[in-house]
Design a protein around this motif. Structure first.
Motif, PDB file in Angstrom:
ATOM      1  N   GLY A   1      19.188  11.104   0.823  1.00  0.00           N
ATOM      2  CA  GLY A   1      17.832  11.344   0.357  1.00  0.00           C
ATOM      3  C   GLY A   1      16.794  10.687   1.248  1.00  0.00           C
ATOM      4  N   THR A   2      15.603  10.477   0.695  1.00  0.00           N
ATOM      5  CA  THR A   2      14.491   9.894   1.441  1.00  0.00           C
ATOM      6  C   THR A   2      14.728   8.407   1.682  1.00  0.00           C
ATOM      7  N   VAL A   3      14.404   7.934   2.876  1.00  0.00           N
ATOM      8  CA  VAL A   3      14.547   6.506   3.168  1.00  0.00           C
ATOM      9  C   VAL A   3      13.418   5.732   2.488  1.00  0.00           C
ATOM     10  N   GLY A   4      13.559   4.406   2.419  1.00  0.00           N
ATOM     11  CA  GLY A   4      12.589   3.605   1.688  1.00  0.00           C
ATOM     12  C   GLY A   4      11.374   3.173   2.480  1.00  0.00           C
ATOM     13  N   ILE A   5      11.555   2.803   3.757  1.00  0.00           N
ATOM     14  CA  ILE A   5      10.455   2.245   4.552  1.00  0.00           C
ATOM     15  C   ILE A   5       9.809   3.304   5.431  1.00  0.00           C
ATOM     16  N   GLY A   6      10.580   4.000   6.222  1.00  0.00           N
ATOM     17  CA  GLY A   6      10.045   5.119   6.976  1.00  0.00           C
ATOM     18  C   GLY A   6       9.687   4.850   8.419  1.00  0.00           C
ATOM     19  N   ILE A   7       9.716   3.611   8.879  1.00  0.00           N
ATOM     20  CA  ILE A   7       9.547   3.287  10.294  1.00  0.00           C
ATOM     21  C   ILE A   7      10.667   2.339  10.710  1.00  0.00           C
ATOM     22  N   GLU A   8      10.944   2.316  11.998  1.00  0.00           N
ATOM     23  CA  GLU A   8      12.080   1.548  12.496  1.00  0.00           C
ATOM     24  C   GLU A   8      11.853   0.042  12.350  1.00  0.00           C
ATOM     25  N   SER A   9      12.922  -0.697  12.542  1.00  0.00           N
ATOM     26  CA  SER A   9      12.898  -2.148  12.347  1.00  0.00           C
ATOM     27  C   SER A   9      12.016  -2.863  13.360  1.00  0.00           C
ATOM     28  N   THR A  10      11.512  -4.010  12.953  1.00  0.00           N
ATOM     29  CA  THR A  10      10.870  -4.946  13.876  1.00  0.00           C
ATOM     30  C   THR A  10      11.930  -5.505  14.819  1.00  0.00           C
ATOM     31  N   ILE A  11      11.585  -5.678  16.084  1.00  0.00           N
ATOM     32  CA  ILE A  11      12.524  -6.266  17.048  1.00  0.00           C
ATOM     33  C   ILE A  11      11.935  -7.551  17.614  1.00  0.00           C
ATOM     34  N   ILE A  12      12.696  -8.647  17.529  1.00  0.00           N
ATOM     35  CA  ILE A  12      12.288  -9.926  18.119  1.00  0.00           C
ATOM     36  C   ILE A  12      13.339 -10.359  19.137  1.00  0.00           C
ATOM     37  N   ASP A  13      12.885 -10.860  20.274  1.00  0.00           N
ATOM     38  CA  ASP A  13      13.774 -11.280  21.357  1.00  0.00           C
ATOM     39  C   ASP A  13      14.050 -12.777  21.252  1.00  0.00           C
ATOM     40  N   LEU A  14      15.300 -13.115  20.947  1.00  0.00           N
ATOM     41  CA  LEU A  14      15.720 -14.524  20.899  1.00  0.00           C
ATOM     42  C   LEU A  14      16.555 -14.910  22.109  1.00  0.00           C
ATOM     43  N   SER A  15      16.712 -14.009  23.070  1.00  0.00           N
ATOM     44  CA  SER A  15      17.538 -14.321  24.238  1.00  0.00           C
ATOM     45  C   SER A  15      16.874 -15.337  25.154  1.00  0.00           C
TER      46      SER A  15
ATOM     47  N   THR B   1       8.147 -18.389  24.521  1.00  0.00           N
ATOM     48  CA  THR B   1       8.001 -18.102  23.097  1.00  0.00           C
ATOM     49  C   THR B   1       8.731 -16.806  22.758  1.00  0.00           C
ATOM     50  N   PRO B   2       9.503 -16.780  21.661  1.00  0.00           N
ATOM     51  CA  PRO B   2      10.124 -15.516  21.243  1.00  0.00           C
ATOM     52  C   PRO B   2       9.059 -14.437  21.045  1.00  0.00           C
ATOM     53  N   LEU B   3       9.345 -13.224  21.501  1.00  0.00           N
ATOM     54  CA  LEU B   3       8.365 -12.152  21.461  1.00  0.00           C
ATOM     55  C   LEU B   3       8.814 -11.014  20.555  1.00  0.00           C
ATOM     56  N   VAL B   4       7.857 -10.409  19.872  1.00  0.00           N
ATOM     57  CA  VAL B   4       8.098  -9.164  19.157  1.00  0.00           C
ATOM     58  C   VAL B   4       8.017  -8.031  20.176  1.00  0.00           C
ATOM     59  N   LEU B   5       9.107  -7.280  20.305  1.00  0.00           N
ATOM     60  CA  LEU B   5       9.159  -6.179  21.261  1.00  0.00           C
ATOM     61  C   LEU B   5       8.795  -4.847  20.618  1.00  0.00           C
ATOM     62  N   ARG B   6       8.984  -4.768  19.311  1.00  0.00           N
ATOM     63  CA  ARG B   6       8.583  -3.568  18.569  1.00  0.00           C
ATOM     64  C   ARG B   6       8.110  -3.997  17.186  1.00  0.00           C
ATOM     65  N   PRO B   7       6.876  -3.693  16.804  1.00  0.00           N
ATOM     66  CA  PRO B   7       6.394  -4.062  15.470  1.00  0.00           C
ATOM     67  C   PRO B   7       7.026  -3.191  14.402  1.00  0.00           C
ATOM     68  N   GLY B   8       7.106  -3.725  13.212  1.00  0.00           N
ATOM     69  CA  GLY B   8       7.679  -2.980  12.100  1.00  0.00           C
ATOM     70  C   GLY B   8       7.223  -3.544  10.777  1.00  0.00           C
TER      71      GLY B   8
END
Length: 463
Positions: free
Chosen positions: A229-243, A258-265
């Motif tokens: 069925g329909t998903v709950g959030i509708g946009i992909e996950s937030t991505i944070i770089d800890l490498s 500083t750890p960076l957000v590579l994709r907001p979510g």
């Protein structure tokens, strides 16, 4: 001719043509015409898709809260055999393969038409699974996992040797998340614990929030879709770089940056910072938020019409989505900059794009409505069908062939949930040009604008 077989939620494991060979790819066994006709007469849930391809795609309907184990087991068998399965998560539908098999990962790229340097995210169901695929797991990982896993957060680590480069897009880092969806978690555990899964769509198209969206793009290319069925959030996950956080010889953890957000979510930078301290935004995100949109932009080829200053006679110049250097400079988009070597999905290539030309119109509410209506009227005069993406608050103010609300500004979660479905609907309606309002709320509006900016090829008109 492709046959998509839809199996409802029933007890007992169904017998089907792919039971002994999940990766059927021979055209001579794909739904002979007489069998198709007989099946459709006796079972209206069998649907045909008249598009090129050779694989029978089976759709199994599941209860997203309590999935039938027989359906999960059937999907896991496909994955164990090296095949592909589309499945629901809380964000969007994913296209899964065994993350630890290079040949399986290659099938994802082939099915999606995805560039091979665009890394995949590995989905796990238990925190301890991290220790097998990540070489270094900094202490911030546990803090973030306790706060946001299972959930729409992806973390990037230095990969272990067991993870093939086909899964990581050739990088020495690996992206990992634990989805918050019963069916996804059950499938991960039953198939062996590691599923590589980007969104289950053709590369560059809007992400799928319904199984029907998956079938539109991938029917005939993959053997199985789990329909939750329909998903709950509708946009992909937030991505944070800890490498960037590494361990020294004496056991101390040191952050090179500083750890960076590579994709907001759905999970914002501010939410992450509350848990682990300072978190930044990748420089490549600078042009993806409404706060960065400045200047009078009105010369995008084919988008703004003859009524725009500086565009007389140029409305039909260039192909749909043609790049305009001035526009890209204004919004800070640098295709040869930080995103040239993408560390996370969605950083380098155009994403979420509808088939029609698309323009974001940013500014004060009344000015935006007037400008969109003016451009729509000019389009109508020239026989061009206009689609408008707006909110419940303004839906009745627009005069265009296709006007669709993606939710209320008072409920920003609804905007995220409906965004991709509306982009796909515009394609189905046959819109030639799409104009969208902009969104600048402090929470999920950043993620929505990130997707809209990529869908529009960073074409923005500020009024």
């Amino acid at each position: 001719m492709i046959c998509v077989i839809i199996i409802p939620m029933i007890a007992g494991r169904e017998k089907n043509i792919q039971e002994n060979n999940p990766q059927i790819a021979e055209s001579d066994i794909c739904c002979p015409v007489d069998r198709e006709k007989n099946n459709q007469e006796n079972n209206p849930q069998i649907a045909e898709y008249d598009k090129p391809g050779h694989v029978i795609t089976e759709i199994r309907k599941i209860d997203p809260r309590d999935p039938d184990f027989d359906h999960i087991r059937a999907a896991a068998d496909v994955l164990k055999a090296g095949g592909l399965v589309a499945f629901p998560t809380e964000t969007v539908y994913g296209l899964g393969a065994d993350a630890l098999r290079s040949e399986a990962a290659r099938k994802i790229y082939a099915a999606k038409g995805r560039p091979s340097d665009n890394p995949l995210i590995i989905h796990i169901a238990d925190f301890d699974a991290l220790y097998r695929i990540a070489r270094e797991i900094p202490p911030q990982t546990r803090l973030l996992a306790d706060a946001f896993w299972p959930g729409p957060l992806t973390m990037i680590f230095r990969k272990s040797e067991i993870v093939p480069y086909e899964t990581t897009g050739g990088l020495d880092t690996v992206a990992v998340r634990m989805p918050d969806h019963p069916a996804a978690l059950a499938l991960i555990r039953e198939s062996g614990g590691y599923i590589a899964a980007p969104s289950a769509n053709t590369s560059g198209r809007p992400s799928p929030t319904l199984a029907e969206h998956v079938a539109e793009d991938l029917a005939g290319k993959i053997p199985l879709i789990l329909d939750g069925g329909t998903v709950g959030i509708g946009i992909e996950s937030t991505i944070i770089d800890l490498s960037c956080i590494t361990q020294t010889a004496d056991g101390a953890w040191v952050a090179d940056e500083t750890p960076l957000v590579l994709r907001p979510g759905y999970i914002t930078r501010e939410m992450l910072a509350e848990v682990i301290g300072a978190v930044g935004d990748d420089p490549g995100l600078a042009g993806d938020t409404d706060r960065e949109l400045t200047g009078a932009v009105g010369n995008s080829p084919g988008l703004t019409g003859d009524t725009d200053k500086g565009t007389a006679g140029a409305a039909d110049n260039g192909p749909a989505g043609a790049a305009d250097p001035e526009l890209r400079e204004i919004v800070g988009f640098d295709p040869a900059g930080a995103a040239a070597y993408p560390k996370a999905p969605g950083m380098k290539y155009r994403h979420y794009a509808p088939k029609a030309e698309m323009l974001i119109v940013s500014g004060a509410g009344e000015a935006v409505i007037r400008r969109i209506n003016t451009m729509a009227a000019e389009n109508r005069r020239r026989g061009i069908k206009t689609g408008v993406i707006c909110t419940e608050e303004t839906e009745r103010r627009y005069q265009a062939e296709f006007v669709r609300s993606i939710g209320s500004r008072a409920d920003e979660d609804s905007i995220a949930r409906h965004l991709f479905a509306v982009l796909r609907e515009m394609d189905a309606l046959g819109a030639d040009r799409i104009y969208s309002e902009s969104f600048s709320s402090l929470r999920i509006g950043t993620a929505v604008m990130n997707r809209l900016m990529k869908a529009a090829g960073h074409h923005v008109l500020h009024v």
